[in-house]
Motif scaffolding. Structure first.
Motif, short mmCIF file in Angstrom:
data_model
loop_
_atom_site.label_atom_id
_atom_site.label_comp_id
_atom_site.label_asym_id
_atom_site.label_seq_id
_atom_site.Cartn_x
_atom_site.Cartn_y
_atom_site.Cartn_z
N UNK A 176 41.34 36.53 54.75
CA UNK A 176 42.47 35.65 54.56
C UNK A 176 43.73 36.45 54.71
N UNK A 177 44.85 35.74 54.84
CA UNK A 177 46.10 36.45 55.01
C UNK A 177 46.42 37.33 53.82
N UNK A 178 46.14 36.83 52.63
CA UNK A 178 46.51 37.60 51.44
C UNK A 178 45.62 38.80 51.23
N UNK A 179 44.44 38.80 51.83
CA UNK A 179 43.61 40.00 51.67
C UNK A 179 44.25 41.20 52.35
N UNK A 180 45.14 40.93 53.29
CA UNK A 180 45.90 42.02 53.89
C UNK A 180 46.64 42.81 52.83
N UNK A 181 47.06 42.12 51.78
CA UNK A 181 47.86 42.77 50.75
C UNK A 181 47.07 43.75 49.91
N UNK A 182 45.75 43.74 50.06
CA UNK A 182 44.96 44.71 49.31
C UNK A 182 44.67 45.93 50.15
N UNK A 183 45.10 45.93 51.39
CA UNK A 183 44.92 47.10 52.22
C UNK A 183 43.58 47.12 52.92
N UNK A 197 56.22 41.79 39.22
CA UNK A 197 55.15 41.36 38.33
C UNK A 197 55.55 40.11 37.54
N UNK A 198 56.79 40.10 37.02
CA UNK A 198 57.22 38.95 36.24
C UNK A 198 57.36 37.72 37.13
N UNK A 199 57.88 37.93 38.34
CA UNK A 199 58.03 36.81 39.26
C UNK A 199 56.67 36.23 39.62
N UNK A 200 55.67 37.10 39.82
CA UNK A 200 54.32 36.62 40.10
C UNK A 200 53.75 35.88 38.91
N UNK A 201 54.02 36.38 37.71
CA UNK A 201 53.52 35.72 36.51
C UNK A 201 54.18 34.35 36.33
N UNK A 202 55.45 34.21 36.71
CA UNK A 202 56.13 32.93 36.62
C UNK A 202 55.51 31.90 37.57
N UNK A 203 55.00 32.40 38.69
CA UNK A 203 54.47 31.50 39.70
C UNK A 203 52.98 31.20 39.50
N UNK A 204 52.25 32.16 38.91
CA UNK A 204 50.82 31.98 38.65
C UNK A 204 50.54 32.37 37.20
N UNK A 205 50.03 31.43 36.44
CA UNK A 205 49.82 31.69 35.01
C UNK A 205 48.61 32.57 34.76
N UNK A 206 47.57 32.47 35.58
CA UNK A 206 46.34 33.22 35.34
C UNK A 206 46.43 34.62 35.94
N UNK A 207 46.02 35.62 35.13
CA UNK A 207 45.97 36.98 35.63
C UNK A 207 44.78 37.14 36.57
N UNK A 243 44.58 37.02 42.37
CA UNK A 243 45.56 36.13 43.00
C UNK A 243 46.98 36.51 42.60
N UNK A 244 47.16 36.79 41.30
CA UNK A 244 48.51 37.17 40.87
C UNK A 244 48.91 38.51 41.48
N UNK A 245 47.96 39.43 41.60
CA UNK A 245 48.27 40.71 42.25
C UNK A 245 48.70 40.50 43.70
N UNK A 246 48.02 39.55 44.38
CA UNK A 246 48.41 39.24 45.75
C UNK A 246 49.84 38.73 45.81
N UNK A 303 50.88 34.59 56.27
CA UNK A 303 50.67 33.16 56.47
C UNK A 303 51.76 32.32 55.82
N UNK A 304 51.60 31.00 55.89
CA UNK A 304 52.60 30.07 55.35
C UNK A 304 52.43 29.82 53.85
N UNK A 305 51.21 30.02 53.35
CA UNK A 305 50.93 29.72 51.94
C UNK A 305 50.18 30.89 51.34
N UNK A 306 50.60 31.31 50.15
CA UNK A 306 49.95 32.40 49.43
C UNK A 306 49.43 31.84 48.11
N UNK A 307 48.13 31.66 48.02
CA UNK A 307 47.51 31.11 46.81
C UNK A 307 48.25 29.85 46.34
#
Length: 1064
Positions: free
Chosen positions: A11-18, A528-538, A541-544, A577-581
């Motif tokens: 997936x597109x976001x798996x790119x973010x894990x290297x 990290x805080x911005x990701x937490x604001x957008x996704x409540x579950x740790x 996905x939040x790391x992405x 991509x256009x959508x991330x989680x």
């Protein structure tokens, strides 16, 4: 996996894990040859070429090669099969190389043996090759069916900090003793490294040594392609003819064709810098030596212009007094008694000088300019149109993939060349530091190839080469000079949870000065805080999302004035991509724009100079990490539980792979495993660390499980596990700062219980793993420490506490304030012995023993513990922690732990029908869980078992009924005949286990007196008198014994091991 060998994200976001650049398997090399991909490091391609069965029959991987990150992939591929040659691991020691001699000689017995032998490949380093040189003189003559190829990554640890260097100095004494049957090839660029690696296998009449720049060029992403030379078949003609067919020659010339001065040096990173400078210094030429053996006098004389009057030879040598072989070769080639020729001058380049030249190219340019007569202007290595990016992060952090994503953004462009080099520092910060350098340039620009460290050096002088700097670990702003290399006016991105005011207060004053002097644009974002604001579950996905936030912030700053929202989203869309989680990229981009803040330090109070305890540390390249296809991270040849372990393997690689003593034990003691410990130790893996009391409860009782598979660890029911715990990392670092000692400094201290033996450790390693710095000091420590006090008041106070008159003071400090060694040192600060002396004064951490809470017959390759965190507050209000329980509570699944086994009095009787009476308080229930598991297992095998009375006590059933579900199951299946559960705080009246025992007094008296029963008590000491009285009362009431006789009876049971106490 794609045919290029690069993992394709699902997936597109798996790119973010290297995506690991190592995923090049031998099976797909043919596809790589066709694709000519630049996304794989040259070193990986070299391993793939060398390890193919069509190239080598066997690959010998020496430890020194693995310790610089070369050979790990070959081992990984060999485990999978798929066309990889047989692999043999070898240690570098006296006589290294004789294994190759012996193996090659075996094939000379018959033509059949020779045909099967083929080419033997060995991986080693320049230091390893120097150790092998003498043995290699015994090699049989090479042939198509029996020869040796050595692939030599040019990386050598140098200096006190073990900084990796590309120096070839170790080879200075080795080259002259190599037999004439060897060809020695040297490569510098990624493409050249791959080509000469392939060519190594096409020279049937020669043994070959190929030395390549694994220090930088061969490890970088973005430059290597598949070899222009097919590794199949054999080259016809001489070595020089084979080289020319591949587009190379023995020597290269660069610079003025009418030069009066010529520089001669071995092919490598310094030669690349010299060639680039030669085009900018009039009357200077540079000759690069690509083939050191066979040496060609004719080829050298051909390439040197007739106008030359002086030749300067730069020789890699260990010391200033050493003589290099290159000078001798050049001098002999140009010596002609019949006519005058150019004069030849030797210049010795030690590892320290080489590091200076590469990290400060301007100094090397000045040296070259000084060699040319006249007032030559000192040139620079500026590369117009080149952009340089520098990222600092933590190994293994969620943002570590950001540099790769940044490079991927540009590498897909047909107009831009993107090169990335990743280096690690395992010493200067616990957990390590990663530095990624990215060089961007136009493909249309004709520019000489220069190593990434030359284009963007990282040094404390701060030449100001980076156009963009990202700091992805905020703590580096307090400890390291991460901004010294930023170009004036450049953008700096800090991903941080600090507010602007907090960042200003935490920023080291030196860095604040750099920001002001260099007019840097310091921008921050709390990803990290911005990701937490957008996704409540740790979770992942939040790391992405955190990674995407940081990536968008990078794009906004890097693109500068052109960074409007539309442009940023267009660039980012191709990567994520256009959508991330389920979060729209447009929303993310807008939130990033709002959250990105530029900080004006002038409007915030900076950190005070006096608040800083030590100078800023510099990044030092001393670790190479390899990601295998299995997902393991291998650092300097060691698979690590944590990056903190990397430093230990750098300093003492042999200490972790020493030769085992001969033994008949299938699982012999590994001498590399905590060599200072006299016990038989095992390295087990934590698989479960689960708190079993509620989080809000004031006692943290937790259950641990360790995997023992493959360790040989066995234990009997009731035995204890000795845990060799470590001191808290932060407390050790804080103590080092206070004590004024460098945690990376090497010290030599005695090996405990080994008369006369010493071992070397870093200060940090000794204080964290061995020395009981936070333990309770004995009275003698005060007296011993007084000898080092320089203040009279400190000396007298220490002498008093250590004297008989000071007993009450000592007792108060020891029992009430529970002071530690570190506390005493802080209380009397003038008493400050050297750290090696301090280690001897303090002594070693003793293993803490915990009753094993499992039966190996039931759980197999596993050992369980039940532990309660030990925490208290002293009368003065200081918090205290149990050293080992704190260590165990912080364990994460996957971490390795050193353990040993201790016999215990808690043994099951030989007769399975003997009644058991078990009384446990709190974690004293641990051994009884093992007892119950075993008796239940016997019952499941239809083996009769005797009755079990189980008494357990704690404060609250709802919060501290330890293993309650299991106990209830044992009650239901009749393993437990009767349970007496005492929860002292649950009712109006406190009920303890002795009260429950009184309810069963008649049964207990009968089991002990008439039925040969066994009584066990495990837990704290305080209930012992009450439990004893309960049993005496039972024997008195139901067996007619008077209290004295009942007491004597119980004492007699102790001798029979039927009245067993394990209390603490």
């Amino acid at each position: 996996m794609s045919v290029s060998g690069i993992s394709t994200p699902v997936s597109a976001t798996s790119t973010l894990r290297g995506a690991s650049p190592s995923s090049l398997k031998t099976a797909v090399l043919d596809h790589v040859l066709k694709l000519k991909t630049a996304s794989i490091p040259a070193s990986n391609i070299i391993e793939s070429i060398a390890s193919r069965t069509s190239s080598s029959s066997t690959v010998f991987i020496y430890d020194l090669a693995e310790q610089v990150g070369f050979g790990t992939l070959t081992k990984s591929w060999a485990n999978e099969g798929s066309g990889t040659a047989n692999v043999v691991s070898l240690q570098t020691r006296s006589g290294a190389g004789l294994s190759l001699v012996g193996r090659l000689s075996q094939g000379l017995g018959s033509s059949k043996d020779a045909a099967r032998l083929g080419t033997l490949t060995a991986y080693t380093t320049p230091s390893g090759l120097a150790s092998m040189a003498q043995a290699l003189s015994y090699l049989p003559k090479p042939s198509a069916n029996g020869r040796v190829v050595l692939q030599v990554p040019a990386v050598t640890p140098a200096g006190e900090s073990f900084t990796f260097s590309p120096t070839l100095a170790p080879l200075a004494p080795a080259i002259p003793v190599l037999p004439e049957s060897f060809t020695v090839l040297l490569s510098a660029t990624p493409q050249e490294s791959v080509d000469l690696a392939a060519l190594s296998y096409k020279l049937p009449s020669s043994h070959v040594i190929h030395i390549f720049d694994h220090h930088s060029s061969a490890r970088e992403i973005g430059s290597a392609a598949a070899p222009n030379v097919s590794p199949e078949g054999s080259a016809e003609g001489s070595v020089r003819e084979a080289l020319k067919k591949a587009g190379y020659d023995f020597f290269d010339y660069a610079g003025d064709r009418e030069a009066r001065t010529v520089l001669v040096l071995l092919n490598g990173p310094l030669a690349l810098a010299a060639k680039a400078l030669a085009s900018r210094i009039p009357r200077l030429g540079v000759v690069t030596v690509r083939v050191l053996r066979p040496w060609s006098d004719e080829a050298l004389r051909e390439i040197i212009p007739s106008s030359v009057t002086k030749i300067h030879v730069l020789d890699d040598v260990p010391t200033e007094t050493s003589q290099g072989s290159l000078f001798v070769d050049v001098f002999a080639s140009l010596l002609d008694p019949t006519k005058p020729g150019p004069s030849v001058h030797a210049h010795r380049v030690t590892p320290a000088k080489l590091e200076h030249f590469l990290s400060r190219p301007s100094s090397f340019a000045a040296v070259l300019s000084s060699l040319v007569p006249g007032d030559a202007q000192v040139p620079t290595l500026d590369t117009p149109g080149t952009r340089k990016l520098l990222f600092f992060s933590n190994p293994g952090s969620s943002l570590q993939a950001l540099p790769q994503i940044g490079e991927d953004t540009f590498i897909t462009s047909g107009a831009i060349t993107a090169r990335r080099l990743t280096d690690h520092d395992a010493f200067s910060k616990p957990g390590g530091i990663t530095a990624d350098r990215i060089i961007l340039s136009s493909k249309a620009a004709e520019q000489p190839f220069l190593p990434v460290p030359v284009l963007l050096p990282i040094n404390s002088e701060g030449a100001g080469e980076a156009d963009f700097v990202a700091v992805l670990d905020q703590s580096l702003l307090k400890s390291h000079d991460v901004l010294q290399n930023a170009k004036r006016g450049s953008e700096v991105l800090v991903v941080t949870s600090w507010t602007p005011a907090e960042l200003a207060s935490n920023l080291a004053p030196e860095l604040a000065g750099v920001v002001a002097d260099m007019q840097l644009h310091l921008c921050t974002i709390d990803a990290r805080q911005l990701a937490a604001d957008l996704l409540s579950e740790e979770g992942r996905a939040r790391n992405d999302v955190e990674g995407v936030v940081s990536y968008l912030a990078f794009l906004r700053l890097y693109l500068g004035k052109s960074a409007n929202d539309q442009v940023v989203r267009k660039v980012a869309r191709a990567v994520v991509g256009d959508v991330v989680h389920s979060i729209d990229l447009a929303e993310l981009s807008g939130r990033v724009w709002d959250a990105l803040v530029e900080i004006d330090l002038a409007s915030h109070q900076p950190a005070a100079e006096s608040s800083k305890g030590s100078d800023l540390r510099s990044f030092s390249f001393n670790a190479i990490a390899v990601e295998t296809d299995e997902g393991d991270t291998v650092v300097n040849g060691a698979r690590l539980g944590s990056w903190h372990d990397a430093a230990k393997h750098i300093i003492f690689p042999s200490a972790f792979t020493p030769q085992n003593e001969l033994t008949s034990d299938s699982y012999a003691q590994n001498p590399a495993l905590r060599p200072e410990i006299p016990d038989r130790t095992f390295l087990v893996t934590c698989t479960v660390n689960r708190r079993i009391t509620p989080k809000e409860y004031d006692r943290n009782v937790f259950h641990l499980e360790f995997d023992t598979a493959g360790t040989g660890l066995t234990y009997a029911i009731g035995e204890a596990l000795g845990v060799h715990g470590w001191n808290d990392e932060e407390e050790v670092m804080e103590f080092c700062r206070w004590y004024g000692v460098d945690p990376n400094e090497l010290i030599t201290i005695p090996v405990p219980n080994a008369e006369g033996k010493m071992h070397t450790r870093t200060v940090f390693q000794a204080l964290q793993q061995q020395i009981d710095l936070f333990g309770k000091p004995p009275k003698s420590f005060y007296s011993d420490l007084s000898a080092y006090a320089t203040e009279k008041t400190d000396k007298m106070a220490l002498q008093f506490i250590g004297s008989p008159e000071g007993s009450s003071t000592f007792k108060k400090m020891s029992e009430k304030e529970t002071v530690s060694f570190a506390d005493v040192l802080r209380a009397y600060p003038s008493a400050r012995p050297g750290v090696e002396v301090l280690c001897e004064l303090v002594g070693d951490i003793k293993p803490r023993h915990y009753s094993i809470a499992s039966s190996q017959a039931v759980v197999g390759d596993r050992v369980d513990l039940l532990v309660v965190s030990v925490e208290w507050v002293t009368p003065s209000g200081s918090p205290r922690y149990g050293q080992c329980t704190r260590y165990l509570a912080g364990l994460r699944p996957g971490q390795k732990v050193t353990v040993s086994i201790k016999p215990s009095v808690m043994k099951l009787p030989a007769d399975n029908m003997q009644p058991l009476i078990m009384a446990g308080l709190g974690t004293g229930a641990a051994p009884f869980r093992a007892f119950l598991q075993y008796r239940a297992w016997l019952a499941s095998q239809n083996i009769p078992i005797g009755p079990i009375y189980y008494y357990f006590g704690s404060r609250h059933q709802s919060q501290e009924y330890l293993y309650g579900e299991e106990i209830e199951a044992f009650i239901l299946d009749k393993t437990i005949t009767k349970a007496g559960l005492a929860f002292s705080r649950d009712g109006p009246k406190k009920v303890y286990i002795q009260h429950k025992m009184l309810e069963d007094a008649e049964d207990l008296a009968r089991m002990l007196h008439q039925e040969n029963g066994v009584f066990y008590l495990c837990g704290p000491t305080w209930p012992v008198p009450d439990v004893y009285e309960a049993l005496v009362g039972a024997l008195n009431k139901f067996n007619g014994m008077d209290p004295k006789d009942a007491g004597d009876f119980l004492e007699g049971l102790k001798e029979e091991e039927r009245y067993v106490l394990e209390v603490y």
